[in-house]
Scaffold this motif. Structure first.
Motif, PDB file in Angstrom:
ATOM      1  N   THR A 130       0.870  -1.169   0.000  1.00 22.32           N
ATOM      2  CA  THR A 130       0.000   0.000   0.000  1.00 22.32           C
ATOM      3  C   THR A 130       0.908   1.220   0.000  1.00 22.32           C
ATOM      4  OG1 THR A 130      -1.515  -1.271   1.380  1.00 22.32           O
ATOM      5  CG2 THR A 130      -1.985   1.061   1.133  1.00 22.32           C
ATOM      6  N   PRO A 131       1.381   1.628  -1.166  1.00 25.32           N
ATOM      7  CA  PRO A 131       2.445   2.636  -1.223  1.00 25.32           C
ATOM      8  C   PRO A 131       2.081   4.000  -0.644  1.00 25.32           C
ATOM      9  CG  PRO A 131       1.561   2.232  -3.408  1.00 25.32           C
ATOM     10  CD  PRO A 131       0.961   1.207  -2.499  1.00 25.32           C
ATOM     11  N   SER A 132       0.806   4.349  -0.637  1.00 29.30           N
ATOM     12  CA  SER A 132       0.447   5.664  -0.105  1.00 29.30           C
ATOM     13  C   SER A 132       0.318   5.667   1.409  1.00 29.30           C
ATOM     14  CB  SER A 132      -0.860   6.140  -0.732  1.00 29.30           C
ATOM     15  OG  SER A 132      -1.896   5.214  -0.449  1.00 29.30           O
ATOM     16  N   ARG A 133       0.286   4.485   2.027  1.00 25.72           N
ATOM     17  CA  ARG A 133       0.139   4.420   3.478  1.00 25.72           C
ATOM     18  C   ARG A 133       1.360   5.022   4.164  1.00 25.72           C
ATOM     19  NH1 ARG A 133      -1.105  -0.762   7.322  1.00 25.72           N
ATOM     20  NH2 ARG A 133      -1.169   0.461   9.216  1.00 25.72           N
ATOM     21  N   ALA A 134       1.107   5.989   4.994  1.00 26.80           N
ATOM     22  CA  ALA A 134       2.155   6.676   5.764  1.00 26.80           C
ATOM     23  C   ALA A 134       3.250   7.247   4.869  1.00 26.80           C
ATOM     24  CB  ALA A 134       2.746   5.744   6.819  1.00 26.80           C
ATOM     25  N   ALA A 135       2.900   7.609   3.652  1.00 24.20           N
ATOM     26  CA  ALA A 135       3.902   8.148   2.729  1.00 24.20           C
ATOM     27  C   ALA A 135       4.510   9.439   3.260  1.00 24.20           C
ATOM     28  CB  ALA A 135       3.294   8.383   1.350  1.00 24.20           C
ATOM     29  N   GLU A 136       3.674  10.268   3.871  1.00 20.39           N
ATOM     30  CA  GLU A 136       4.165  11.552   4.371  1.00 20.39           C
ATOM     31  C   GLU A 136       5.208  11.397   5.473  1.00 20.39           C
ATOM     32  OE1 GLU A 136       0.244  12.151   2.469  1.00 20.39           O
ATOM     33  OE2 GLU A 136       1.018  10.734   3.905  1.00 20.39           O
ATOM     34  N   THR A 137       5.124  10.317   6.225  1.00 20.31           N
ATOM     35  CA  THR A 137       6.097  10.109   7.302  1.00 20.31           C
ATOM     36  C   THR A 137       7.132   9.050   6.949  1.00 20.31           C
ATOM     37  OG1 THR A 137       4.626   8.508   8.375  1.00 20.31           O
ATOM     38  CG2 THR A 137       4.479  10.803   9.106  1.00 20.31           C
ATOM     39  N   GLY A 138       6.841   8.209   5.969  1.00 18.72           N
ATOM     40  CA  GLY A 138       7.740   7.115   5.640  1.00 18.72           C
ATOM     41  C   GLY A 138       8.636   7.346   4.449  1.00 18.72           C
ATOM     42  N   LEU A 139       8.405   8.424   3.738  1.00 22.37           N
ATOM     43  CA  LEU A 139       9.223   8.735   2.561  1.00 22.37           C
ATOM     44  C   LEU A 139       9.840  10.117   2.717  1.00 22.37           C
ATOM     45  CD1 LEU A 139       6.880   7.526  -0.314  1.00 22.37           C
ATOM     46  CD2 LEU A 139       9.038   6.501   0.370  1.00 22.37           C
ATOM     47  N   PRO A 140      10.920  10.377   2.000  1.00 22.62           N
ATOM     48  CA  PRO A 140      11.499  11.724   2.045  1.00 22.62           C
ATOM     49  C   PRO A 140      10.479  12.771   1.577  1.00 22.62           C
ATOM     50  CG  PRO A 140      12.990  10.198   0.942  1.00 22.62           C
ATOM     51  CD  PRO A 140      11.699   9.470   1.150  1.00 22.62           C
ATOM     52  N   ALA A 141      10.474  13.912   2.211  1.00 15.12           N
ATOM     53  CA  ALA A 141       9.532  14.984   1.877  1.00 15.12           C
ATOM     54  C   ALA A 141       9.619  15.360   0.404  1.00 15.12           C
ATOM     55  CB  ALA A 141       9.786  16.202   2.754  1.00 15.12           C
ATOM     56  N   ARG A 142      10.811  15.308  -0.155  1.00 15.94           N
ATOM     57  CA  ARG A 142      11.005  15.661  -1.566  1.00 15.94           C
ATOM     58  C   ARG A 142      10.236  14.711  -2.480  1.00 15.94           C
ATOM     59  NH1 ARG A 142      16.660  15.217  -4.764  1.00 15.94           N
ATOM     60  NH2 ARG A 142      15.970  16.168  -6.677  1.00 15.94           N
ATOM     61  N   ALA A 143      10.245  13.416  -2.160  1.00 12.58           N
ATOM     62  CA  ALA A 143       9.536  12.435  -2.971  1.00 12.58           C
ATOM     63  C   ALA A 143       8.030  12.634  -2.859  1.00 12.58           C
ATOM     64  CB  ALA A 143       9.904  11.021  -2.551  1.00 12.58           C
ATOM     65  N   VAL A 144       7.543  12.875  -1.651  1.00 13.54           N
ATOM     66  CA  VAL A 144       6.099  13.099  -1.439  1.00 13.54           C
ATOM     67  C   VAL A 144       5.656  14.341  -2.205  1.00 13.54           C
ATOM     68  CG1 VAL A 144       4.321  13.594   0.276  1.00 13.54           C
ATOM     69  CG2 VAL A 144       6.096  11.901   0.768  1.00 13.54           C
ATOM     70  N   ALA A 145       6.419  15.410  -2.102  1.00 17.47           N
ATOM     71  CA  ALA A 145       6.062  16.656  -2.791  1.00 17.47           C
ATOM     72  C   ALA A 145       6.070  16.461  -4.308  1.00 17.47           C
ATOM     73  CB  ALA A 145       7.021  17.767  -2.392  1.00 17.47           C
ATOM     74  N   ALA A 146       7.032  15.723  -4.811  1.00 14.66           N
ATOM     75  CA  ALA A 146       7.122  15.500  -6.254  1.00 14.66           C
ATOM     76  C   ALA A 146       5.932  14.697  -6.764  1.00 14.66           C
ATOM     77  CB  ALA A 146       8.417  14.769  -6.595  1.00 14.66           C
ATOM     78  N   VAL A 147       5.539  13.663  -6.034  1.00 12.11           N
ATOM     79  CA  VAL A 147       4.386  12.871  -6.443  1.00 12.11           C
ATOM     80  C   VAL A 147       3.122  13.705  -6.366  1.00 12.11           C
ATOM     81  CG1 VAL A 147       2.956  10.862  -5.873  1.00 12.11           C
ATOM     82  CG2 VAL A 147       5.449  10.659  -5.886  1.00 12.11           C
ATOM     83  N   ALA A 148       2.967  14.471  -5.309  1.00 12.61           N
ATOM     84  CA  ALA A 148       1.776  15.320  -5.149  1.00 12.61           C
ATOM     85  C   ALA A 148       1.686  16.374  -6.241  1.00 12.61           C
ATOM     86  CB  ALA A 148       1.794  15.984  -3.778  1.00 12.61           C
ATOM     87  N   ALA A 149       2.835  16.882  -6.649  1.00 12.01           N
ATOM     88  CA  ALA A 149       2.853  17.912  -7.691  1.00 12.01           C
ATOM     89  C   ALA A 149       2.761  17.331  -9.088  1.00 12.01           C
ATOM     90  CB  ALA A 149       4.123  18.737  -7.569  1.00 12.01           C
ATOM     91  N   GLY A 150       2.942  16.022  -9.179  1.00 13.89           N
ATOM     92  CA  GLY A 150       2.879  15.400 -10.500  1.00 13.89           C
ATOM     93  C   GLY A 150       4.130  15.618 -11.317  1.00 13.89           C
ATOM     94  N   THR A 151       5.256  15.782 -10.651  1.00 14.21           N
ATOM     95  CA  THR A 151       6.507  16.034 -11.347  1.00 14.21           C
ATOM     96  C   THR A 151       7.514  14.941 -11.009  1.00 14.21           C
ATOM     97  OG1 THR A 151       7.187  17.466  -9.552  1.00 14.21           O
ATOM     98  CG2 THR A 151       6.220  18.533 -11.465  1.00 14.21           C
ATOM     99  N   PRO A 152       7.413  13.783 -11.637  1.00 17.30           N
ATOM    100  CA  PRO A 152       8.307  12.670 -11.301  1.00 17.30           C
ATOM    101  C   PRO A 152       9.775  12.945 -11.594  1.00 17.30           C
ATOM    102  CG  PRO A 152       7.043  12.172 -13.267  1.00 17.30           C
ATOM    103  CD  PRO A 152       6.477  13.449 -12.679  1.00 17.30           C
ATOM    104  N   ALA A 153      10.067  13.936 -12.417  1.00 21.25           N
ATOM    105  CA  ALA A 153      11.454  14.221 -12.762  1.00 21.25           C
ATOM    106  C   ALA A 153      12.274  14.645 -11.554  1.00 21.25           C
ATOM    107  CB  ALA A 153      11.511  15.303 -13.837  1.00 21.25           C
ATOM    108  N   VAL A 154      11.637  15.212 -10.530  1.00 23.68           N
ATOM    109  CA  VAL A 154      12.390  15.673  -9.370  1.00 23.68           C
ATOM    110  C   VAL A 154      12.517  14.607  -8.294  1.00 23.68           C
ATOM    111  CG1 VAL A 154      11.896  18.102  -9.730  1.00 23.68           C
ATOM    112  CG2 VAL A 154      10.378  16.748  -8.288  1.00 23.68           C
ATOM    113  N   LEU A 155      11.982  13.406  -8.528  1.00 18.70           N
ATOM    114  CA  LEU A 155      12.156  12.337  -7.560  1.00 18.70           C
ATOM    115  C   LEU A 155      13.621  11.995  -7.480  1.00 18.70           C
ATOM    116  CD1 LEU A 155       9.210   9.925  -8.343  1.00 18.70           C
ATOM    117  CD2 LEU A 155       9.546  11.238  -6.280  1.00 18.70           C
TER     118      LEU A 155
END
Length: 67
Positions: free
Chosen positions: A42-67
């Protein structure tokens, strides 16, 4: 890319659906890349706390290039 074409045609809901599918797959890829596979099924589960903030922001913004 399909979401951009759908948006250009005025199909906002379809573009949002395409983005949601892409975001899920990006989260699946971001978890092992960041060494954080606890919630891999379940990749979205606890994404905000379990992934780097940069990755979460990039996915939320729809800009995978900055991952």
């Amino acid at each position: 890319m399909p979401a951009a074409h759908e948006s250009a045609r005025g199909e906002r809901l379809r573009a949002q659906d395409a983005h949601a599918h892409a975001a899920r797959h990006l989260l699946w890829m971001a978890r092992p890349a960041g060494g954080r596979t606890a919630h891999r099924l379940t990749p979205s589960r606890a994404a905000e706390t379990g992934l780097p903030a940069r990755a979460v922001a990039a996915v939320a913004a729809g800009t995978p290039a900055v991952l």
